[in-house]
Design a protein around this motif. Structure first.
Motif, PDB file in Angstrom:
ATOM      1  N   ASP A 169       0.808  -1.217   0.000  1.00 57.17           N
ATOM      2  CA  ASP A 169       0.000   0.000   0.000  1.00 57.17           C
ATOM      3  C   ASP A 169       0.845   1.272   0.000  1.00 57.17           C
ATOM      4  N   LEU A 170       2.134   1.142   0.303  1.00 55.99           N
ATOM      5  CA  LEU A 170       3.019   2.308   0.293  1.00 55.99           C
ATOM      6  C   LEU A 170       3.532   2.639  -1.108  1.00 55.99           C
ATOM      7  N   GLU A 171       3.408   1.705  -2.004  1.00 51.86           N
ATOM      8  CA  GLU A 171       3.973   1.889  -3.340  1.00 51.86           C
ATOM      9  C   GLU A 171       3.278   3.027  -4.080  1.00 51.86           C
ATOM     10  N   GLY A 172       4.105   3.913  -4.615  1.00 54.07           N
ATOM     11  CA  GLY A 172       3.605   5.029  -5.404  1.00 54.07           C
ATOM     12  C   GLY A 172       3.141   6.240  -4.605  1.00 54.07           C
ATOM     13  N   LEU A 173       3.097   6.138  -3.273  1.00 52.21           N
ATOM     14  CA  LEU A 173       2.652   7.279  -2.474  1.00 52.21           C
ATOM     15  C   LEU A 173       3.702   8.390  -2.484  1.00 52.21           C
ATOM     16  N   ARG A 174       3.236   9.624  -2.525  1.00 53.26           N
ATOM     17  CA  ARG A 174       4.125  10.785  -2.467  1.00 53.26           C
ATOM     18  C   ARG A 174       4.342  11.125  -0.992  1.00 53.26           C
ATOM     19  N   ILE A 175       5.565  10.867  -0.527  1.00 54.29           N
ATOM     20  CA  ILE A 175       5.872  10.964   0.891  1.00 54.29           C
ATOM     21  C   ILE A 175       6.887  12.071   1.143  1.00 54.29           C
ATOM     22  N   ARG A 176       6.557  12.948   2.081  1.00 52.74           N
ATOM     23  CA  ARG A 176       7.508  13.989   2.458  1.00 52.74           C
ATOM     24  C   ARG A 176       8.636  13.387   3.295  1.00 52.74           C
ATOM     25  N   THR A 177       9.871  13.651   2.883  1.00 54.35           N
ATOM     26  CA  THR A 177      11.040  13.244   3.658  1.00 54.35           C
ATOM     27  C   THR A 177      11.921  14.470   3.878  1.00 54.35           C
ATOM     28  N   ALA A 178      12.943  14.291   4.691  1.00 52.52           N
ATOM     29  CA  ALA A 178      13.912  15.372   4.899  1.00 52.52           C
ATOM     30  C   ALA A 178      15.053  15.285   3.897  1.00 52.52           C
ATOM     31  N   GLY A 179      14.897  14.445   2.873  1.00 50.80           N
ATOM     32  CA  GLY A 179      15.945  14.273   1.882  1.00 50.80           C
ATOM     33  C   GLY A 179      16.979  13.260   2.336  1.00 50.80           C
ATOM     34  N   GLY A 180      18.101  13.185   1.632  1.00 43.95           N
ATOM     35  CA  GLY A 180      19.205  12.330   2.030  1.00 43.95           C
ATOM     36  C   GLY A 180      18.801  10.876   2.189  1.00 43.95           C
ATOM     37  N   PRO A 181      19.248  10.224   3.282  1.00 38.95           N
ATOM     38  CA  PRO A 181      18.921   8.814   3.502  1.00 38.95           C
ATOM     39  C   PRO A 181      17.426   8.537   3.547  1.00 38.95           C
ATOM     40  N   MET A 182      16.620   9.490   4.012  1.00 40.37           N
ATOM     41  CA  MET A 182      15.175   9.257   4.054  1.00 40.37           C
ATOM     42  C   MET A 182      14.596   9.107   2.654  1.00 40.37           C
ATOM     43  N   ALA A 183      15.157   9.826   1.708  1.00 40.63           N
ATOM     44  CA  ALA A 183      14.703   9.674   0.326  1.00 40.63           C
ATOM     45  C   ALA A 183      15.033   8.274  -0.180  1.00 40.63           C
ATOM     46  N   LEU A 184      16.210   7.761   0.190  1.00 39.09           N
ATOM     47  CA  LEU A 184      16.574   6.395  -0.181  1.00 39.09           C
ATOM     48  C   LEU A 184      15.620   5.394   0.462  1.00 39.09           C
TER      49      LEU A 184
END
Length: 338
Positions: A169-184
């Motif tokens: 269910d997480l696939e394709g969701l637009r998720i706010r991250t702080a960038g960096g490792p969280m984006a990975l």
């Protein structure tokens, strides 16, 4: 908190020094303190404020502050510049906002690496002091040093108008991250990472341009995001966010030994006060999110959790290898945090 023998002995020497008794000998000093977080933030309430109060107590009121919260002197991404240019003497430098300057410091953003705020803060502090891998590679060349450090605890996945009961269910969701490792991390879990500062998140959730966030649970209340969110996955840690309350070398080197000792002791006090709050408050905050805002907990099953952690293991290598290729000791920094 765990401490190395050398660190413990140094801290013990400071803690037993007669600072309060010698307060009359401390030279008067006023420090400009830049904080990008608002006064309502839990990091300010349980960290920055206790730090300033302890400094004034230990110095007998001789060391005081001009405190500039809520980006009055500059945004979070400008904190390092504020120190380097002398606009501020102490500032909350958050590596996630300037990863090009502090790539190794992004280690706290790796998934599952922060299992406790206090243990993570203690480990990072040692790495970010003179002689430590992070200090020698990053803080030293920028001519600043952390007086104390912290993190915003375990980041959780929260979603809006999206039913999430499995990793699929997480696939394709637009998720706010702080960038960096969280984006990975978001990419590893099949989501699309969107990098933005916390102050911009509510508008994006309300407009539907974001499906969810990686966020610390108390931060959901601080930023007023609860009305725009429906669900939380409470048993997977997708990273954290580091805070380093740093002083410029220019100011540090101008201080007397007594003034330095006071700032170090107050920093240790604030670091413990803050991380204790973070470690102990999450269950209560999650209950508030449910009872007052209707945000339901949807934990992953044991099988889903095992699958998620297997996917996230690759994030460590994806983060470390490019840094190692640049001559930065990313793998040893990971070990230092574990």
């Amino acid at each position: 908190m765990k401490c190395s023998t050398k660190y413990s002995l140094a801290l013990a020497a400071i803690m037993v020094s007669p600072l309060t008794a010698a307060a009359a000998e401390v030279e008067p000093l006023t420090l400009k303190f830049a904080e990008w977080l608002p006064t309502t933030s839990f990091a300010t309430e349980y960290g920055a404020a206790p730090f300033m109060e302890k400094v004034e107590e230990l110095s007998g009121g001789k060391i005081t502050f001009e405190f500039y919260p809520a980006e009055q002197l500059g945004r979070g991404s400008e904190s390092l510049t504020l120190l380097q240019t002398g606009v501020a003497d102490i500032a909350n430098v958050s590596p996630a906002y300037i990863p090009e300057k502090f790539p190794l410091s992004g280690v706290v953003e790796l998934p599952e690496i922060v299992q406790g705020s206090c243990s993570a803060a203690d480990s990072f502090y040692e790495l970010a002091q003179p002689g430590g891998a992070i200090y020698e590679a990053e803080f030293k060349k920028h001519k600043i040093r952390p007086l104390w450090v912290g993190n915003m605890g375990k980041y959780r996945i929260l979603t809006s108008d999206k039913e999430v009961s499995s990793l699929e269910d997480l696939e394709g969701l637009r998720i706010r991250t702080a960038g960096g490792p969280m984006a990975l991390t978001a990419t590893a879990l099949g989501s699309s990472p969107v990098r933005m500062q916390g102050s911009d998140v509510l508008t994006s959730l309300s407009r539907g341009t974001l499906d969810g966030v990686y966020f610390p649970v108390r931060g959901i209340l601080d930023y007023g995001l609860a009305p725009a969110l429906d669900q939380i996955i409470p048993n997977l840690t997708v990273g954290s966010f580091g805070l380093t309350y740093s002083i410029s070398d220019r100011v540090w080197n101008s201080l007397s030994d007594q003034q330095q000792e006071i700032l170090v002791e107050a920093g240790q006090y604030a670091m413990k006060t803050y991380c204790d709050y973070v470690d102990n408050s999450e269950p209560e905050v999650i209950a508030v999110l449910k009872n007052e805002h209707g945000i339901e907990q949807t934990p992953l099953s044991d099988n889903e959790l095992t699958e998620a952690r297997a996917k996230l293991q690759d994030v460590y290598d994806q983060w470390a290898e490019p840094l190692e290729n640049r001559g930065l000791p990313a793998k040893s920094v990971i070990k230092g945090m574990q």
